[in-house]
Design an enzyme around this catalytic site. Structure first.
Site, mmCIF file in Angstrom:
data_model
loop_
_atom_site.group_PDB
_atom_site.id
_atom_site.type_symbol
_atom_site.label_atom_id
_atom_site.label_comp_id
_atom_site.label_asym_id
_atom_site.label_seq_id
_atom_site.Cartn_x
_atom_site.Cartn_y
_atom_site.Cartn_z
ATOM 1 N N HIS A 198 -123.617 72.629 93.511
ATOM 2 C CA HIS A 198 -123.000 72.566 94.833
ATOM 3 C C HIS A 198 -124.036 72.863 95.915
ATOM 4 O O HIS A 198 -124.159 72.144 96.909
ATOM 5 C CB HIS A 198 -121.870 73.602 94.937
ATOM 6 C CG HIS A 198 -120.578 73.174 94.331
ATOM 7 N ND1 HIS A 198 -120.440 72.930 92.988
ATOM 8 C CD2 HIS A 198 -119.349 72.946 94.883
ATOM 9 C CE1 HIS A 198 -119.184 72.582 92.729
ATOM 10 N NE2 HIS A 198 -118.498 72.576 93.875
ATOM 11 N N GLU A 250 -76.826 77.367 100.080
ATOM 12 C CA GLU A 250 -77.082 75.967 100.421
ATOM 13 C C GLU A 250 -76.496 75.644 101.807
ATOM 14 O O GLU A 250 -77.182 75.116 102.680
ATOM 15 C CB GLU A 250 -76.464 75.066 99.356
ATOM 16 C CG GLU A 250 -76.610 73.580 99.631
ATOM 17 C CD GLU A 250 -75.819 72.737 98.641
ATOM 18 O OE1 GLU A 250 -76.118 71.542 98.538
ATOM 19 O OE2 GLU A 250 -74.892 73.271 97.984
ATOM 20 N N HIS A 251 -75.216 75.931 101.990
ATOM 21 C CA HIS A 251 -74.544 75.730 103.274
ATOM 22 C C HIS A 251 -74.106 77.092 103.823
ATOM 23 O O HIS A 251 -73.487 77.863 103.105
ATOM 24 C CB HIS A 251 -73.289 74.859 103.136
ATOM 25 C CG HIS A 251 -73.528 73.551 102.457
ATOM 26 N ND1 HIS A 251 -73.236 73.347 101.120
ATOM 27 C CD2 HIS A 251 -74.024 72.382 102.926
ATOM 28 C CE1 HIS A 251 -73.531 72.098 100.801
ATOM 29 N NE2 HIS A 251 -74.024 71.499 101.873
ATOM 30 N N GLN A 305 -66.023 72.897 99.441
ATOM 31 C CA GLN A 305 -67.117 72.935 98.469
ATOM 32 C C GLN A 305 -66.629 73.273 97.078
ATOM 33 O O GLN A 305 -67.188 72.803 96.082
ATOM 34 C CB GLN A 305 -68.178 73.935 98.917
ATOM 35 C CG GLN A 305 -68.901 73.526 100.176
ATOM 36 C CD GLN A 305 -69.472 72.127 100.080
ATOM 37 O OE1 GLN A 305 -70.398 71.866 99.318
ATOM 38 N NE2 GLN A 305 -68.917 71.202 100.848
ATOM 39 N N HIS A 312 -66.027 70.436 94.508
ATOM 40 C CA HIS A 312 -67.104 69.630 93.922
ATOM 41 C C HIS A 312 -67.084 69.688 92.407
ATOM 42 O O HIS A 312 -67.078 68.663 91.732
ATOM 43 C CB HIS A 312 -68.462 70.109 94.437
ATOM 44 C CG HIS A 312 -68.910 69.395 95.665
ATOM 45 N ND1 HIS A 312 -69.268 68.072 95.673
ATOM 46 C CD2 HIS A 312 -69.072 69.835 96.940
ATOM 47 C CE1 HIS A 312 -69.628 67.713 96.892
ATOM 48 N NE2 HIS A 312 -69.508 68.763 97.683
ATOM 49 N N ASP A 359 -72.314 66.773 105.676
ATOM 50 C CA ASP A 359 -72.326 65.927 104.483
ATOM 51 C C ASP A 359 -72.381 64.443 104.829
ATOM 52 O O ASP A 359 -73.020 63.667 104.126
ATOM 53 C CB ASP A 359 -71.065 66.176 103.646
ATOM 54 C CG ASP A 359 -71.208 67.361 102.707
ATOM 55 O OD1 ASP A 359 -72.335 67.880 102.582
ATOM 56 O OD2 ASP A 359 -70.195 67.768 102.117
#
Length: 436
Positions: free
Chosen positions: A420, A327-328, A259, A262, A361
């Protein structure tokens, strides 16, 4: 990687630093994004073509902005046949997983002619953003399009920035073709988001925009929310590995680096109760990093957002895991399934030493478009649910309404909404007059 004792102070400092990576913290770019959005909204294709030439160096026109069937065919022929086969296998796994998320409409008939229910229908059109230019992300193509296709969306529009030659990466086009995109346009950045949200002469507007992108794309999606729906505002990638003394340090180091490569803002964190493992992982990270092609990016990522946190107990470690809400999340403990039962917040959870993050992924089937920057506390992965809408269904007979109409009138009058109340009363020969 530096080993830091896990304390309240260190956890607080790390969280504050991680949250600074959120697109919500980059308001300095918002003015530029707003200018791009306004330009496309007012000038349509003219702005779209000028901005594409300005930012991507590509000349596109009304005749060339849409990818043709011939271009798609050429891209499929140019893509490595072995990659095509791998993508087909991945598609089957992704489709199988997302088909299990499908929901059915439901209806219930009660006494005295009461009919209630929920009708589920797919969105009519969605726009899928796929990063492009020099890079190719066919996996993101599959993860966006297949859930939409599975949900029953009829019009799936993909946008992706072209290279300077005005062409889209062949693997990206091949993936879009295999997944089932109905339209593909050579445009990216905030201008592509504007086109999807507002429409231009060449691109008809959509109902929802999904997919990751750079800071300009993220802020553009945030700005057009309300004109269209969006999936989320994605931030930089993250991985958190929770491990005990049984974990393999080589596997942990390799997964953290997967990761960190990235981008420079990616986060890679190990939380462990074992000092021995922490020291071994730190050494392995240094060794592996020297042989990887994206070493410069990895080193900057780890220097800024890489941590090895040494916890006193697994309870303390889990508290940190749930607070960071990564996230992971990989769980490499003696009994990962038991450990998982105490995890509350994570985008995707990988259990055991043979379930490394890249499995998710590319291939396993669950979606890799996940909540980032702690938003896993309240957001979920992209799914079929993102491509459907629900309508409530209500039908009462006269008898059913008669038995409750006084209750409804009383409730409406308590809110001083006499119209109403009157709407119900007139059906039984009564009128509710204004109280003034």
């Amino acid at each position: 990687m530096q080993i830091i004792p896990l304390t309240e102070e260190s956890r607080k400092n790390i969280l504050e630093k991680l949250l600074r990576r959120s697109p919500n913290q980059y308001d300095g770019y918002q003015e530029t994004v707003n200018e791009i959005l306004d330009e496309v909204r007012q000038k349509g294709d003219e702005a779209l073509f000028a901005l594409t030439q300005k930012f991507d160096g590509a000349v596109i026109t009304a005749d060339t902005i849409r990818v043709t069937p011939e271009e798609i065919q050429e891209a499929c022929e140019r893509t490595d046949p072995s990659l095509m086969e791998v993508m087909k296998k991945s598609i089957r796994n992704i489709r199988d997983f997302h088909e299990k998320q499908l929901r059915n409409s439901w209806f219930h008939t009660g006494e005295d002619g009461i009919f209630l229910g929920q009708r589920i229908t797919p969105l009519a059109s969605v726009g899928v953003y796929v990063p492009g230019g020099k890079a190719a992300y066919p996996s993101s193509v599959l993860m966006n399009i297949i859930p939409a296709k599975t949900a029953g969306v009829e019009r799936i529009v993909m946008v992706t920035p072209p290279g300077a030659d005005g062409k889209v990466n062949p693997a990206t086009l091949a993936a879009a073709s295999l997944a089932g995109a109905t339209e593909i346009y050579k445009v990216g950045g905030a201008q592509a988001v504007a086109a999807l949200a507002y429409g231009t002469e060449s691109i008809q507007k959509v109902d929802k925009i999904t997919g990751p992108g750079n800071i300009f794309v993220a802020l553009a999606k945030k700005a057009v929310y309300g004109h269209v729906s969006i999936d989320s505002i994605a931030g930089p990638s993250e991985i958190l590995v929770l491990a005990d003394e049984t974990a393999n340090p080589l596997y942990v180091a390799a997964d953290l680096l997967s990761q960190a490569e990235h981008d420079e803002m990616a986060s890679a964190i190990l939380v462990t109760t074992s000092r021995k493992l922490a020291e071994e992982v730190s050494a392995e990270v240094g060794r592996l990093c020297n042989s990887l092609s994206r070493q410069d990016i990895i080193e900057k990522s780890l220097d800024n957002y890489g941590y090895i946190l040494l916890a006193d107990t697994m309870e303390d470690a889990l508290d940190a895991v749930n607070e960071i809400a990564s996230e992971h999340l990989e769980i490499l403990t003696a009994d990962p399934f038991a450990t998982m039962s105490r995890v509350k917040n994570a985008g995707a959870i990988f259990l055991g030493e043979y379930s490394s993050e890249p499995l998710g992924d590319y291939f396993a089937g669950p979606n890799h478009i996940l909540p980032t920057n702690g938003t896993a506390r309240f957001f979920s992965p992209l799914s079929v649910d993102d491509f459907i809408k629900k309508s409530s269904v209500i039908s009462y007979s006269r008898e059913a309404l008669e038995s409750v109409h006084e209750d409804i009138i009383r409730f409406a009058k308590s809110e001083h909404l006499t119209a109403h109340a009157n709407s119900v009363a007139v059906r039984f020969g009564k009128e509710v007059l204004d109280e003034n």
